[in-house]
Motif scaffolding. Sequence first.
Motif, short mmCIF file in Angstrom:
data_model
loop_
_atom_site.label_atom_id
_atom_site.label_comp_id
_atom_site.label_asym_id
_atom_site.label_seq_id
_atom_site.Cartn_x
_atom_site.Cartn_y
_atom_site.Cartn_z
N MET A 60 -61.56 72.38 -90.95
CA MET A 60 -60.61 71.82 -91.90
C MET A 60 -59.66 72.89 -92.42
O MET A 60 -60.10 73.94 -92.90
CB MET A 60 -61.35 71.22 -93.09
CG MET A 60 -62.20 70.03 -92.75
SD MET A 60 -61.17 68.58 -92.55
CE MET A 60 -62.36 67.45 -91.84
N PRO A 61 -58.35 72.63 -92.37
CA PRO A 61 -57.44 73.54 -93.07
C PRO A 61 -57.71 73.48 -94.57
O PRO A 61 -58.31 72.53 -95.07
CB PRO A 61 -56.06 72.99 -92.72
CG PRO A 61 -56.29 71.56 -92.39
CD PRO A 61 -57.65 71.48 -91.78
N MET A 118 -55.67 85.63 -87.50
CA MET A 118 -56.01 84.68 -86.44
C MET A 118 -55.73 83.27 -86.94
O MET A 118 -56.03 82.93 -88.08
CB MET A 118 -57.49 84.81 -86.05
CG MET A 118 -57.89 83.97 -84.85
SD MET A 118 -59.61 84.24 -84.36
CE MET A 118 -60.48 83.24 -85.59
N ASP A 119 -55.17 82.46 -86.07
CA ASP A 119 -54.93 81.06 -86.42
C ASP A 119 -56.22 80.26 -86.26
O ASP A 119 -57.01 80.51 -85.35
CB ASP A 119 -53.85 80.46 -85.52
CG ASP A 119 -52.48 81.06 -85.78
OD1 ASP A 119 -52.25 81.51 -86.92
OD2 ASP A 119 -51.66 81.08 -84.84
N GLY A 120 -56.44 79.30 -87.15
CA GLY A 120 -57.54 78.37 -86.97
C GLY A 120 -57.03 77.09 -86.33
O GLY A 120 -55.82 76.95 -86.12
N PRO A 121 -57.92 76.16 -86.07
CA PRO A 121 -59.37 76.25 -86.29
C PRO A 121 -60.06 77.05 -85.18
O PRO A 121 -59.50 77.16 -84.11
CB PRO A 121 -59.81 74.76 -86.25
CG PRO A 121 -58.81 74.10 -85.34
CD PRO A 121 -57.51 74.82 -85.58
N PRO A 122 -61.26 77.58 -85.50
CA PRO A 122 -61.98 77.47 -86.76
C PRO A 122 -61.36 78.39 -87.82
O PRO A 122 -60.86 79.46 -87.50
CB PRO A 122 -63.40 77.93 -86.40
CG PRO A 122 -63.19 78.91 -85.27
CD PRO A 122 -62.03 78.36 -84.49
N PHE A 123 -61.43 77.93 -89.06
CA PHE A 123 -60.84 78.65 -90.17
C PHE A 123 -61.88 79.50 -90.90
O PHE A 123 -63.08 79.22 -90.86
CB PHE A 123 -60.22 77.67 -91.16
CG PHE A 123 -59.08 76.88 -90.61
CD1 PHE A 123 -57.80 77.43 -90.54
CD2 PHE A 123 -59.26 75.58 -90.15
CE1 PHE A 123 -56.73 76.70 -90.02
CE2 PHE A 123 -58.20 74.83 -89.64
CZ PHE A 123 -56.93 75.41 -89.58
N SER A 124 -61.37 80.52 -91.57
CA SER A 124 -62.20 81.32 -92.45
C SER A 124 -62.38 80.59 -93.78
O SER A 124 -61.42 80.07 -94.35
CB SER A 124 -61.54 82.68 -92.70
OG SER A 124 -62.27 83.44 -93.64
#
Length: 212
Positions: A126-127, A160-166
């Motif tokens: 999820m963003p 780094m672009d998500g997903p997966p997000f931090s």
Amino acid sequence: MDAEFWHSRWAEDRIGFHLTDVNPLLVKYWPRVNAQRDDRVLVPMCGKSEDLVWLATHHNDVVGIELSDIAVKAFFAENLYTPLVTGVGSEHVYSFDEITIYQGDYFTVPVAPVDVVYDRAALIAMPQTMRERYVERLLSLVKPGGRVLLITLDYPQSQMDGPPFSVPEAEIATLFKGCKITHLARDDADENHPRRRQGVERFAEEVWLIEV
């Protein structure tokens, strides 16, 4: 992320997030959840995860939610299961022995309350703009006294672009305010990890126990 993004990922077989075996973190830390065999277990955004099979050997009622019909059909086909399928329109329910998967939108599918949740790949998919809504829905599905085993990632989002997000620790505390939060583990990747080789200065998996 909108629904079409995930439909496209599955249609194009761009599913690097899928693990071909049971997640070792699930096996190691599931005992901390203290789940009983008759507890109802939810796996949101389950894909075709082998974790469902592992959970079904320990519990009588394992429930997944997955948007992609490609993922759901692949799960049953690859495990040689022939499910009972019910439902109409864009939402269906697939059932086989201990496993039931609701194929449809996580935010709207009618799922009865559960005792325990295992989230390896849902929150981090999820963003940031959607995470509060995701957690509100999740907690609405958990019975009082329920538990969540949550696995997240921690890395510099700008690298780094998500997903997966931090999803850093401070955000976990905000999202699950009012719950008891226990940090169970942190596994920092060394310089040979693929994400580190891509230039990310740090990359870690973290494990949390959330008590509702």
